[in-house]
Design an enzyme around this catalytic site. Sequence first.
Site, PDB file in Angstrom:
ATOM      1  N   GLY A  31      50.559  41.009  56.593  1.00 14.03           N
ATOM      2  CA  GLY A  31      49.505  40.115  56.015  1.00 14.03           C
ATOM      3  C   GLY A  31      48.719  39.564  57.545  1.00 14.03           C
ATOM      4  O   GLY A  31      49.028  37.988  57.201  1.00 14.03           O
TER       5      GLY A  31
ATOM      6  N   GLN B 237      61.056  42.166  69.279  1.00 14.73           N
ATOM      7  CA  GLN B 237      61.064  41.868  70.620  1.00 14.73           C
ATOM      8  C   GLN B 237      60.300  43.450  71.338  1.00 14.73           C
ATOM      9  O   GLN B 237      59.722  43.082  72.268  1.00 14.73           O
ATOM     10  CB  GLN B 237      62.847  42.455  71.824  1.00 14.73           C
ATOM     11  CG  GLN B 237      63.448  41.064  70.828  1.00 14.73           C
ATOM     12  CD  GLN B 237      64.840  41.320  71.169  1.00 14.73           C
ATOM     13  OE1 GLN B 237      65.205  41.899  72.878  1.00 14.73           O
ATOM     14  NE2 GLN B 237      65.767  40.437  70.894  1.00 14.73           N
TER      15      GLN B 237
ATOM     16  N   LYS C 227      66.618  32.202  70.053  1.00 12.21           N
ATOM     17  CA  LYS C 227      66.613  33.734  70.615  1.00 12.21           C
ATOM     18  C   LYS C 227      65.120  34.540  70.636  1.00 12.21           C
ATOM     19  O   LYS C 227      65.059  35.358  72.043  1.00 12.21           O
ATOM     20  CB  LYS C 227      67.262  34.296  69.679  1.00 12.21           C
ATOM     21  CG  LYS C 227      68.078  35.786  70.605  1.00 12.21           C
ATOM     22  CD  LYS C 227      69.191  36.436  69.250  1.00 12.21           C
ATOM     23  CE  LYS C 227      69.320  38.121  70.066  1.00 12.21           C
ATOM     24  NZ  LYS C 227      70.104  38.239  68.391  1.00 12.21           N
TER      25      LYS C 227
ATOM     26  N   CYS D 160      29.324  46.041  36.439  1.00  8.46           N
ATOM     27  CA  CYS D 160      28.563  47.509  37.490  1.00  8.46           C
ATOM     28  C   CYS D 160      29.368  48.661  36.903  1.00  8.46           C
ATOM     29  O   CYS D 160      28.506  47.882  35.655  1.00  8.46           O
ATOM     30  CB  CYS D 160      29.685  47.167  39.548  1.00  8.46           C
ATOM     31  SG  CYS D 160      28.326  48.299  39.881  1.00  8.46           S
ATOM     32  N   LEU D 161      30.412  49.174  37.550  1.00  9.29           N
ATOM     33  CA  LEU D 161      30.801  50.599  36.703  1.00  9.29           C
ATOM     34  C   LEU D 161      30.824  49.845  34.682  1.00  9.29           C
ATOM     35  O   LEU D 161      30.559  50.400  33.918  1.00  9.29           O
ATOM     36  CB  LEU D 161      31.907  51.448  36.964  1.00  9.29           C
ATOM     37  CG  LEU D 161      32.045  53.024  35.835  1.00  9.29           C
ATOM     38  CD1 LEU D 161      31.311  53.178  35.719  1.00  9.29           C
ATOM     39  CD2 LEU D 161      32.757  52.885  36.582  1.00  9.29           C
ATOM     40  N   GLY D 162      31.780  48.999  34.394  1.00 10.94           N
ATOM     41  CA  GLY D 162      31.952  48.393  34.150  1.00 10.94           C
ATOM     42  C   GLY D 162      30.636  47.554  32.857  1.00 10.94           C
ATOM     43  O   GLY D 162      31.074  48.018  31.579  1.00 10.94           O
TER      44      GLY D 162
ATOM     45  N   ARG E 134      24.015  53.215  42.460  1.00  4.06           N
ATOM     46  CA  ARG E 134      23.306  53.903  42.773  1.00  4.06           C
ATOM     47  C   ARG E 134      22.821  53.273  40.846  1.00  4.06           C
ATOM     48  O   ARG E 134      21.274  53.783  41.136  1.00  4.06           O
ATOM     49  CB  ARG E 134      23.450  55.296  42.884  1.00  4.06           C
ATOM     50  CG  ARG E 134      22.910  55.363  44.197  1.00  4.06           C
ATOM     51  CD  ARG E 134      23.857  57.150  44.247  1.00  4.06           C
ATOM     52  NE  ARG E 134      24.626  57.168  45.767  1.00  4.06           N
ATOM     53  CZ  ARG E 134      24.421  56.693  46.787  1.00  4.06           C
ATOM     54  NH1 ARG E 134      23.465  56.438  47.482  1.00  4.06           N
ATOM     55  NH2 ARG E 134      25.357  56.647  47.753  1.00  4.06           N
TER      56      ARG E 134
ATOM     57  N   HIS F 159      28.483  42.098  41.646  1.00  4.76           N
ATOM     58  CA  HIS F 159      29.366  42.242  41.816  1.00  4.76           C
ATOM     59  C   HIS F 159      30.073  40.949  41.838  1.00  4.76           C
ATOM     60  O   HIS F 159      30.268  39.723  43.013  1.00  4.76           O
ATOM     61  CB  HIS F 159      30.372  42.671  43.369  1.00  4.76           C
ATOM     62  CG  HIS F 159      30.533  43.946  42.857  1.00  4.76           C
ATOM     63  ND1 HIS F 159      31.601  45.036  42.288  1.00  4.76           N
ATOM     64  CD2 HIS F 159      29.290  45.151  42.996  1.00  4.76           C
ATOM     65  CE1 HIS F 159      31.286  46.342  41.938  1.00  4.76           C
ATOM     66  NE2 HIS F 159      29.602  46.268  42.562  1.00  4.76           N
TER      67      HIS F 159
ATOM     68  N   GLU G 260      33.149  39.303  42.390  1.00  6.82           N
ATOM     69  CA  GLU G 260      34.101  38.613  42.380  1.00  6.82           C
ATOM     70  C   GLU G 260      34.371  38.590  43.886  1.00  6.82           C
ATOM     71  O   GLU G 260      34.732  37.576  44.442  1.00  6.82           O
ATOM     72  CB  GLU G 260      34.532  40.102  41.915  1.00  6.82           C
ATOM     73  CG  GLU G 260      35.307  41.149  42.637  1.00  6.82           C
ATOM     74  CD  GLU G 260      33.748  42.180  42.586  1.00  6.82           C
ATOM     75  OE1 GLU G 260      33.028  42.012  40.894  1.00  6.82           O
ATOM     76  OE2 GLU G 260      33.551  43.668  42.312  1.00  6.82           O
TER      77      GLU G 260
HETATM   78  N1  GLN Z   1      29.046  53.924  40.013  1.00 11.20           N
HETATM   79  C1  GLN Z   1      28.272  53.299  39.594  1.00 11.20           C
HETATM   80  C2  GLN Z   1      26.538  53.176  40.653  1.00 11.20           C
HETATM   81  O1  GLN Z   1      27.072  53.752  40.964  1.00 11.20           O
HETATM   82  C3  GLN Z   1      29.173  51.721  39.789  1.00 11.20           C
HETATM   83  C4  GLN Z   1      29.152  51.382  40.984  1.00 11.20           C
HETATM   84  C5  GLN Z   1      29.869  50.214  41.351  1.00 11.20           C
HETATM   85  O2  GLN Z   1      30.727  49.991  39.691  1.00 11.20           O
HETATM   86  N2  GLN Z   1      30.027  49.929  42.356  1.00 11.20           N
HETATM   87  O3  GLN Z   1      25.977  52.884  40.079  1.00 11.20           O
END
Ligand code: GLN
Length: 544
Positions: free
Chosen positions: A16, A193, A224, A388-390, A469, A514, A516
């Site tokens: 951590g 130590q 210690k 993204c991919l989602g 991409r 993204h 997140e």
């Molecule tokens: N593989 C997909 C692309 O290149 C999605 C990329 C991703 O989810 N970051 O567009």
Amino acid sequence: MQKFIFVSGGVCSSLGKGVAASSIGALLEGRGLNVRMIKCDPYINVDAGTMNPYQHGEVYVTDDGAETDLDLGNYARFTNSPLSRANSITTGQIYDSVIRKEREGRFLGKTIQVIPHITDEIKARIFAVARCDADTDIVIIEIGGTVGDIESIPFLEAARQMIHELGRSNALSIHLTLIPEVAGGELKTKPTQHSVKAMQEMGIQPDVLICRAPYMLDEDARKKIALFCNVEAEAVFTSYDIKTTIYQVPLVFFDQKLDYVILKKMNVESRHANLKPWKTVMERFNKRSCKARIGIVGKYMELHDAYKSVYEALFHAGLACAVDVQLVKIDSSKLEEADNLDLIFGPNGTHAIDGILTPGGFGSRGINGMVKAACWARTRNKPYFGICLGMQIMIIDWARNVLHWEDADSTEFNQETKHPVVSLLEEQTDVTQMGATMRLGKMETIARPESLLFKAYGEKNIWERHRHRYEFSNKYRVEMAGSGLILGAFTPDGSLVESVQWPDNIWGVGVQFHPEFKSKPIMPHPLFRDFIAAVRSNVLQNSK
Ligand code: GLN
């Protein structure tokens, strides 16, 4: 005078260190100081962009499009340090630039060596971050790896030189170690130590020790360790295992006066500590009133770090919506053979979930399972968030299951498809170099006023980070929109689709960027917040 704190680690990895460094940053900011965070990664990759998420966890993307180590995500969640390419230093970058300079003849005939040329380059980069902003008070430099690793030696040597050159009140060494518990419940200080001895052999005497232990060290143990390790007892701290959340760590450190001791050692005057953000997190944590199970349907399920920022953003949204978000990690390739997803996701199913999130990813493994999961959420009116991919998965599902183009696909997975609904941009078709060649970093998106995106952000101009991409294929815009799929946001010139939305779903949104990466514990990202709010209302509805 700007000050520097080096955070190193010993005994083993995964103690951590990132959270400890970030928590120190948070406490110092709470004292009104301007903090900058740097991560030094001893690997030889130039950046984390080409690495499989199973190697080092997620790739954290900065505004300026750097593909960095996931610890920068911790810094972003705990501190206000600006983060860019300059805040992530790898051995690969250091050697790359020293070798370039050598080829340009800039070393005037000298032999190029680790000391001083490599260490000078490391120091120059640390100073560059400090000098970038005259208001910077303290730079915290986390050195990746464990003391004793061959790869981290140049970074520790650079730290040693800076401590020597600037003096210990201007450059401090904080060392994180492990105090394991052996059978019989006894805590063992010997590894600590040895770890401190390894630091001393590098020429660095740690000023502060943070000991990772199952529970708080007692005074005897502290004394210690202090005696054997040549530090004061008041400078030995415990980072004990906590059952709540990592966001309690700043409070745990504060209770032990870690910030006070650091500031005293560095002769820094500061105002009283402001711990409000961290107290607010804990209040919200304890006030959560409902549980929701979010199915994360993706590829890299065995390693929590692979989707670290997504999981943290869900947690932040849960704090804001009083929801205890429970993650149900589902490897999408396991869904491919399933006939009836109701038996898995439905209320009496093996996983019984309340919402689905499909995060980013690359490559074809498990794609059809993700499409099935999206189709299930769409037809069962469950909240769905595609990142993204989602989002690309939402497009493929719509094409296959609403427009009945059975072979519809992304050309990333099937180049022969007659319906390439997701495909490469013209300028990406000839790219052969893999590192840093995607659509990367902060870009503007314009949300349509009637979209859920606009509702979440409260404005139409959105700035978010990209890393991909492939794109929604523009030639299908008319058929997709004509059949009801909402195209919710575009690039400012209208040339690229940045978001899709299901027309009849409680909350079904996909984004090409993204979100997140920008979520903070008490400032959740608006899209995650609205997703979890939809999940919450769905859960409450069903429990009536
Ligand atoms: N593989 C997909 C692309 O290149 C999605 C990329 C991703 O989810 N970051 O567009």
